[in-house]
Design a protein around this motif. Structure first.
Motif, short mmCIF file in Angstrom:
data_model
loop_
_atom_site.label_atom_id
_atom_site.label_comp_id
_atom_site.label_asym_id
_atom_site.label_seq_id
_atom_site.Cartn_x
_atom_site.Cartn_y
_atom_site.Cartn_z
N PHE A 271 13.95 24.39 7.42
CA PHE A 271 13.44 23.32 6.56
C PHE A 271 12.40 23.89 5.57
N GLU A 272 12.56 23.44 4.35
CA GLU A 272 11.66 23.91 3.30
C GLU A 272 11.00 22.71 2.60
N TYR A 273 9.67 22.78 2.38
CA TYR A 273 8.91 21.68 1.77
C TYR A 273 8.25 22.15 0.47
N ASN A 274 8.35 21.28 -0.47
CA ASN A 274 7.70 21.59 -1.75
C ASN A 274 6.18 21.34 -1.67
N PRO A 275 5.37 22.03 -2.49
CA PRO A 275 3.93 21.78 -2.51
C PRO A 275 3.62 20.33 -2.92
N VAL A 276 2.45 19.84 -2.49
CA VAL A 276 2.02 18.47 -2.83
C VAL A 276 1.64 18.38 -4.31
N GLN A 277 2.13 17.33 -4.96
CA GLN A 277 1.79 17.10 -6.37
C GLN A 277 0.60 16.13 -6.45
N THR A 278 -0.36 16.44 -7.34
CA THR A 278 -1.59 15.63 -7.45
C THR A 278 -1.85 15.26 -8.90
N ILE A 279 -2.13 13.95 -9.12
CA ILE A 279 -2.49 13.44 -10.45
C ILE A 279 -3.79 12.66 -10.33
N VAL A 280 -4.72 12.87 -11.28
CA VAL A 280 -5.99 12.14 -11.31
C VAL A 280 -5.93 11.14 -12.47
N VAL A 281 -6.27 9.86 -12.16
CA VAL A 281 -6.27 8.80 -13.18
C VAL A 281 -7.67 8.20 -13.26
N GLY A 305 -3.43 10.81 -20.84
CA GLY A 305 -3.57 9.52 -21.50
C GLY A 305 -2.47 8.55 -21.17
N ASP A 306 -1.33 9.04 -20.61
CA ASP A 306 -0.29 8.11 -20.18
C ASP A 306 -0.82 7.21 -19.08
N VAL A 307 -0.31 5.96 -19.05
CA VAL A 307 -0.69 5.04 -17.97
C VAL A 307 0.25 5.29 -16.79
N MET A 308 -0.33 5.61 -15.67
CA MET A 308 0.46 5.94 -14.48
C MET A 308 1.26 4.72 -14.02
N TYR A 309 2.53 4.96 -13.74
CA TYR A 309 3.48 3.95 -13.27
C TYR A 309 3.89 2.93 -14.34
N GLN A 310 3.40 3.19 -15.60
CA GLN A 310 3.92 2.40 -16.72
C GLN A 310 4.56 3.33 -17.74
N ASP A 311 3.76 4.29 -18.26
CA ASP A 311 4.32 5.28 -19.18
C ASP A 311 4.99 6.43 -18.43
N TYR A 312 4.54 6.66 -17.19
CA TYR A 312 5.05 7.81 -16.43
C TYR A 312 5.27 7.38 -14.98
N ALA A 313 6.39 7.82 -14.40
CA ALA A 313 6.72 7.56 -12.98
C ALA A 313 6.72 6.07 -12.70
N GLY A 314 7.47 5.32 -13.49
CA GLY A 314 7.47 3.88 -13.30
C GLY A 314 8.71 3.32 -12.65
N LYS A 315 9.58 4.14 -12.05
CA LYS A 315 10.88 3.66 -11.56
C LYS A 315 10.89 3.48 -10.04
N MET A 320 4.19 -0.15 -8.23
CA MET A 320 3.21 0.88 -7.90
C MET A 320 1.97 0.79 -8.80
N TYR A 321 2.13 0.31 -10.08
CA TYR A 321 0.96 0.16 -10.95
C TYR A 321 0.03 -0.89 -10.36
N GLY A 322 0.57 -1.99 -9.91
CA GLY A 322 -0.24 -3.03 -9.29
C GLY A 322 -0.94 -2.52 -8.04
N GLU A 323 -0.24 -1.73 -7.24
CA GLU A 323 -0.83 -1.15 -6.04
C GLU A 323 -1.97 -0.21 -6.41
N LEU A 324 -1.77 0.58 -7.48
CA LEU A 324 -2.81 1.52 -7.94
C LEU A 324 -4.07 0.74 -8.34
N MET A 325 -3.91 -0.31 -9.13
CA MET A 325 -5.06 -1.10 -9.57
C MET A 325 -5.77 -1.76 -8.39
#
Length: 880
Positions: A271-281, A305-315, A320-325
């Protein structure tokens, strides 16, 4: 729970002191803060940290990337890079060291905490998988059965070395072939091919045994009897996706010292795992920065400057944007495991802080697939282990762990009891030290045989012989042994019985030789006494003494008869016989002399007919009666029973006789019984538990030889204080009973014919020659087979009869008789031997020889035997 130890490696620009304080504030231990790669390597050896925070831009000969590489190779400690001014080239080089994460400066405590937590968790998972892989690899290398795995279409996906050895197909040859081409199985009795076992398992979706009497037809044409079973491999919905077949060669279930060294192998997915991805908003959800793992990930890159879960990674499936807020507003961390994002599965954690939130998104798609593959692999392994015929278990800390059902069935203890019981307590006291020392040496890595045998005691105290196959492995991070235990008790019993039979055969040969030579000595004594008594009146002062000597000679002959019976050379004349009649006659005679013994009889009606020497069977029974009487010093009961029985191949296997119909005779007494040690020796000649002068120790030895000489076998069951039962099995004949007529003859018969006497013993020649002369015969002497043939060739017109010794140096009696028949096909001969009528003598009689007389014999017996043959010959000539 102990705090995780973190070693900090970096220049002063990193703010090491401040970083150490922050680590302690976050709940970690920071026992070391160093500035160079060399110092980091030394401190790791001393403190053994759980994690290293590494500045990429170290000063000196060794930068942070080289230090991280050596840490990975030498210590297997996870590394998180702290990247401040590292350029893109440095970051590219850093990838080679496979870091757990990157944290760019400046960074928030929460960001650092998340990166550390994820790195420690991922490293722990990797360690667990590594340990499991070692354990499964040990299993693969040590399992003893042949194993074949197919897919749902019956194509071979895996074959272990034992399966390759049995089928004759190399593993690379068999891969992808249909199972029916490699595993051809037929019915032993009908010779017809058996239905594909994998097909049956797939159709019924059940664990199924292979058909009874299965024969594997190997690639080279060799036929191998096998047994085993097949089990379906199922997906999460319970649908079969393939079959596991486990089987073994059952040809050799004999001397255990052909140890089977079969090994099975089973491959598990890595089993192989990818590194954890991190974004700061920020507080409004706009992306402030992201780490290197995001850049390495495939797909669209976010923009500052993109809005997380609206401009980027919104599918995502949820808002998820509501959960983030909501997380930013409440200040509470929330985890969203198993979130689907396109064709990927993500584990997302939103951790709010004063100026926004840190979003970690770990791609666990490969992990989920690996976990599914692991579950399927563990299910396959569990099926193999749970249904293996061998006992399989881990030995660690002096106890048995992870036992399979066969282990529990063999030992008789539960899993919980085994975990609390030192395994040396399960081993026979005489073998305990040896097994414990071998176990300790193996744990120390010493080279030892992987397979050896010893005895164990199950829960009921029964002694079992087992064969152990063991390998060194790691269990839960510590050394242990993986063990395969096979019950070989039946094989050991067969081995001991075979050794006993060989010993008895050797003793029998010696006893027969002694009896033969002793009979020759008695022949000389008997002959000279007969000569002295020939013309001696009963009033002569020596007459009574000579008759007493004759009685002693007969006693000696009786003793040698017992020896010949044990040596299986005591059969004289076999006839179809009803055993009920012999038992009734012999027991009535015994009952009249031993009135303190009460005899109970139970006969089978219409007992099957056996072909036996009746005198020998009577002697056998009387020996058993006497043995029972001596075991019942104060009187008791004797039970006699006959029964018609049919014995199977399995039942008679330990006794080396043919299966079929037998008459069973049981002789049971209510005497003192015997212990196991005595039972092992009762059939040995001269062995006796009686005091001096109370027996020769030949009675039961003779009984053993008589039964074996008749193609049967004898068994004994006894317990101390519980009496004894002797059970005799004699094979049935197809011949019918015949009425016998008694022939009366005169006391002493004379003649005038010429007789050729052939013997190599001077004493025998002298005494028999004188006896023949007294009876009126003319005697010619030959001291060997060749001389006998020469004399007979020159005097065949005069010689009426040949008395021929069986055992002579050079040409024996059998070859001599053949030479005489070549000269005269109608030659008349009497065979004479210190052995009884059996073996070669019986064969010569069947070929046309006229009679047999056993040494020692007297002059009257000799005169009757000679006239019986010569008068019969003259009668036949007169009739013509």
């Amino acid at each position: 729970m102990a705090k995780a130890k973190i070693l900090v490696v970096g220049n002063e620009s990193l703010g090491k002191s401040d970083l150490k304080s922050r680590l302690i504030r976050l709940g970690y231990s920071a026992p070391g803060v160093v500035s160079s790669g060399a110092e980091a390597l030394r401190r790791i050896s001393e403190i053994g940290p759980d994690l290293v925070l590494m500045d990429i831009s170290l000063k000196g000969e060794m930068d942070g990337i080289e230090a991280a590489r050596q840490i990975r190779d030498r210590f297997d400690v996870p590394v998180i890079y702290l990247a401040a001014d590292a350029d893109e080239n440095a970051l590219e080089r850093a990838k080679i060291t496979e870091p757990m994460s990157y944290v760019r400066q400046p960074f928030a405590e929460r960001e650092l905490q998340v990166a550390i937590a994820i790195a420690l968790s991922q490293h722990q998972i990797e360690e667990k998988l590594k340990n499991r892989e070692q354990w499964l690899a040990g299993t693969r290398e040590s399992i003893g059965d042949a194993v074949i795995v197919t897919d749902a279409q019956g194509h071979i996906q895996f074959m272990n070395p034992m399966a390759a050895s049995l089928t004759g197909w190399r593993q690379e040859e068999a891969w992808g072939r249909n199972l029916t081409n490699v595993l051809q199985v037929m019915d032993e009795e009908t010779g017809k091919q058996i239905k594909n076992p994998a097909k049956r398992v797939l159709q019924e979706n059940l664990i199924l045994p292979m058909a009874n009497h299965s024969i594997l037809l190997a690639k080279n044409g060799k036929k191998i009897p096998i047994e085993g079973h097949g089990a379906p491999i199922k997906d999460q919905r319970g649908n079969p996706t393939g079959v596991v077949l486990a089987f073994r060669d059952i040809t050799e279930r004999k001397p255990a010292e052909e140890a089977l060294r079969d090994k099975e192998a089973f491959n598990f997915a890595l089993f192989e795992y990818n590194p954890v991805q991190t974004i700061v908003v920020d507080l409004e959800g706009r992306i402030v920065k992201f780490n290197l793992a995001i850049r390495e990930a495939n797909g669209r890159l976010p923009k500052i400057g993109d809005v997380m879960y609206q401009d980027y990674a919104g599918k995502h499936a949820i808002d998820m944007y509501g959960e983030l807020m909501e997380c930013i507003k409440s200040g509470k961390t929330k985890i969203f495991p198993g979130q689907k994002y396109g064709d990927r599965v993500l584990s997302i954690t939103i951790s709010p802080f004063l100026k926004g939130a840190i979003i970690t998104s770990e791609d666990i798609t490969h992990r989920k697939r690996a976990e599914e593959a692991l579950r399927e692999s563990e299910e396959k392994y569990r099926i193999l282990v749970d249904h293996a015929n061998e006992a399989i278990f881990i030995a660690q800390d002096g106890v048995v762990k992870f036992p399979n059902p066969s282990t529990l069935a063999l030992i008789g203890y539960s899993t919980e009891e085994l975990a609390q019981t030192p395994f040396v307590n399960l081993i026979h006291p005489e073998d305990r030290q040896m097994v414990w020392e071998n176990h300790q040496k193996r744990l120390r890595g010493e080279d030892l045989p992987h397979i050896y045998s010893f005895r164990v005691l199950n829960r009921s105290g029964e002694e079992l012989w087992v064969q152990l196959s063991t390998v060194l492995t790691t269990w839960e991070g510590r050394p242990a042994t993986l063990n395969y235990l096979r019950d070989v008790t039946p094989l050991k019993k067969l081995e001991l019985q075979f050794q006993q039979a060989q010993k008895m055969e050797a003793i029998g040969t010696l006893a027969g030789g002694i009896a033969h030579d002793f009979n020759n000595l008695l022949m000389g004594i008997q002959g000279y006494i007969s000569l002295m008594l020939f013309n001696m009146d009963s009033t002569h002062p020596h007459h009574e003494n000579l008759k007493k000597i004759e009685e002693h000679v007969r006693s000696g002959a009786s003793l040698t008869s017992q020896l010949l019976g044990f040596a299986r050379r005591g059969k004289y004349e076999v006839k179809p016989t009803d055993l009920n009649q012999i038992i009734q006659r012999s027991s009535e005679m015994f009952e009249r002399t031993k009135k303190e013994i009460k005899i109970y009889r139970k006969y089978q009606e219409d007992t099957w007919i056996v072909e036996v020497d009746r005198g020998q069977i009577e002697q056998l029974l009387l020996n058993l009666y006497v043995n029972a009487w001596q075991a019942m010093a104060e009187g008791g009961s004797l039970y006699l029973e006959t029964k018609n029985v049919t014995l199977s191949k399995e039942y008679i296997k330990p006794f080396w006789v043919q299966p079929g119909d037998y008459v069973k005779i049981s002789v049971t007494d209510t005497g003192m019984g015997m212990d196991e040690k005595t039972k092992q020796r009762i059939f040995e000649p001269f062995f006796t538990t009686k005091g001096m002068g109370r027996g020769t120790g030949l009675g039961l030895a003779s009984a053993y030889g008589i039964v074996k000489n008749h193609g049967g076998f004898i068994n004994v069951y006894s317990e101390k204080g519980q009496g004894t039962t002797f059970t005799i099995y004699l094979p049935v004949t197809g011949k019918e009973l015949k009425e016998e007529k008694k022939v009366l003859s005169a006391e002493l018969l004379r003649g005038t014919e010429t007789i050729l006497l052939v013997d190599d013993e001077d004493t025998i020649i002298n005494v028999v020659e004188k006896a023949l002369n007294l009876l009126g015969y003319r005697v010619l002497i030959a001291r060997g087979g060749e001389e006998a043939a020469e004399i007979y060739r020159e005097n065949q017109q005069e010689i009426a009869l040949v008395i021929l010794d069986m055992i002579m140096p050079g040409i024996g009696g059998g070859e001599a008789y053949d030479l005489l028949k070549e000269i005269n096909p109608h030659v008349k001969a009497i065979l004479s031997s210190g052995y009884s009528f059996n073996g070669e003598a019986a064969h010569i009689i069947a070929m046309g020889c006229d009679g047999f007389i056993q040494k020692p014999f007297g002059i009257k017996e000799l005169s009757k035997k000679i006239r019986e043959i010569l008068d019969k010959t003259q009668g036949e000539l007169g009739g013509k």
